[in-house]
Design a protein around this motif. Structure first.
Motif, short mmCIF file in Angstrom:
data_model
loop_
_atom_site.label_atom_id
_atom_site.label_comp_id
_atom_site.label_asym_id
_atom_site.label_seq_id
_atom_site.Cartn_x
_atom_site.Cartn_y
_atom_site.Cartn_z
N MET A 1 0.79 -1.18 0.00
CA MET A 1 0.00 0.00 0.00
C MET A 1 0.84 1.25 0.00
O MET A 1 0.39 2.25 0.44
N SER A 2 1.88 1.17 -0.49
CA SER A 2 2.77 2.31 -0.53
C SER A 2 2.53 3.08 -1.81
O SER A 2 2.60 2.53 -2.89
N ASP A 3 2.23 4.39 -1.63
CA ASP A 3 2.00 5.26 -2.78
C ASP A 3 3.31 5.99 -3.08
O ASP A 3 3.92 6.58 -2.20
N SER A 4 3.71 6.00 -4.29
CA SER A 4 5.00 6.59 -4.62
C SER A 4 4.99 8.12 -4.58
O SER A 4 6.02 8.74 -4.57
N LYS A 5 3.82 8.78 -4.53
CA LYS A 5 3.74 10.23 -4.49
C LYS A 5 3.87 10.79 -3.08
O LYS A 5 4.14 11.96 -2.90
N ILE A 6 3.69 9.99 -2.06
CA ILE A 6 3.80 10.46 -0.68
C ILE A 6 5.24 10.25 -0.23
O ILE A 6 5.74 9.14 -0.24
N PRO A 7 5.88 11.36 0.21
CA PRO A 7 7.26 11.19 0.65
C PRO A 7 7.29 10.46 1.99
O PRO A 7 6.46 10.66 2.84
N GLU A 8 8.24 9.60 2.15
CA GLU A 8 8.35 8.81 3.37
C GLU A 8 9.10 9.55 4.46
O GLU A 8 8.94 9.27 5.63
N GLU A 9 9.91 10.53 4.13
CA GLU A 9 10.71 11.22 5.12
C GLU A 9 10.16 12.60 5.49
O GLU A 9 10.85 13.43 6.01
N GLY A 10 8.94 12.96 5.26
CA GLY A 10 8.35 14.24 5.65
C GLY A 10 7.93 15.04 4.45
O GLY A 10 7.59 14.49 3.40
N VAL A 11 7.99 16.35 4.59
CA VAL A 11 7.50 17.26 3.57
C VAL A 11 8.55 17.42 2.48
O VAL A 11 9.75 17.36 2.75
N SER A 12 8.07 17.67 1.28
CA SER A 12 9.01 17.78 0.16
C SER A 12 9.88 19.04 0.29
O SER A 12 9.52 20.00 0.97
N GLY A 13 10.97 19.04 -0.37
CA GLY A 13 11.93 20.14 -0.33
C GLY A 13 11.35 21.43 -0.91
O GLY A 13 11.66 22.53 -0.43
N LYS A 14 10.50 21.32 -1.91
CA LYS A 14 9.91 22.51 -2.52
C LYS A 14 9.00 23.22 -1.53
O LYS A 14 9.02 24.45 -1.42
N ILE A 15 8.20 22.47 -0.80
CA ILE A 15 7.29 23.05 0.19
C ILE A 15 8.11 23.68 1.33
O ILE A 15 7.79 24.78 1.80
N LYS A 16 9.16 23.01 1.77
CA LYS A 16 10.01 23.57 2.82
C LYS A 16 10.61 24.90 2.38
O LYS A 16 10.65 25.87 3.16
N ALA A 17 11.07 24.97 1.15
CA ALA A 17 11.67 26.20 0.63
C ALA A 17 10.65 27.34 0.63
O ALA A 17 10.96 28.47 1.05
N VAL A 18 9.43 27.07 0.21
CA VAL A 18 8.38 28.09 0.19
C VAL A 18 8.06 28.56 1.61
O VAL A 18 7.93 29.76 1.87
N VAL A 19 7.97 27.64 2.56
CA VAL A 19 7.69 27.99 3.95
C VAL A 19 8.82 28.84 4.53
O VAL A 19 8.58 29.85 5.21
N TYR A 20 10.07 28.49 4.25
CA TYR A 20 11.21 29.27 4.73
C TYR A 20 11.20 30.69 4.15
O TYR A 20 11.45 31.67 4.85
#
Length: 147
Positions: A1-20
């Motif tokens: 049941m693993s979906d390849s679109k959901i990151p396993e290690e947290g939020v994606s780098g693009k979203i982190k960059a926008v938040v920063y």
């Protein structure tokens, strides 16, 4: 049941960059706002003081002109009241107060009251020590008369 679109290690780098970036912009906006707020308050106080000093200086000027006119028509005692009032205006500058005190002292001399003249000449001297040499002959004259 693993979906390849959901990151396993947290939020994606693009979203982190926008938040920063948005966090940085917000912090910068707050710093700019508080800096503007802090620097604006003293200017308002300075403007209020300037307006107040203008009113006091204007009143001192009016009193001085009235005193001069009273002296011209020989009403020295009434002129004294104006110069004493300039002295009592606590917010007028030291130069104006010294000038008013010296004029008051001279008027008392004209009226023959050396004791009061000395009081006002010493006040003038204390308010503006740079003009003490101009007042010294008057002071010496009064002291000689009182002895």
């Amino acid at each position: 049941m693993s979906d390849s679109k959901i990151p396993e290690e947290g939020v994606s780098g693009k979203i982190k960059a926008v938040v920063y970036i948005l966090t940085g912009i917000t912090v910068f906006a707050f710093v700019a706002f508080f800096t503007k707020l802090i620097t604006k308050k003293p200017t308002a106080i300075q403007q209020e003081k300037s307006i107040k000093n203008t009113r006091v200086d204007g009143r001192s000027t009016e009193l001085e002109k009235a005193g001069e006119r009273l002296q011209q028509v020989g009403l020295n005692e009434q002129a004294l009241d104006n110069y004493i009032l300039i002295w009592t205006l606590g917010e007028s500058n030291a130069t104006d107060r010294a000038k008013a005190a010296a004029t008051t002292g001279r008027l008392y001399l004209k009226l023959g009251n050396c004791k009061e003249a000395l009081v006002w000449l010493f006040r003038s001297e204390a308010a503006n020590p740079d003009k003490a040499t101009e007042l010294q002959p008057l002071i010496d004259t009064c002291i000689a008369k009182e002895k």
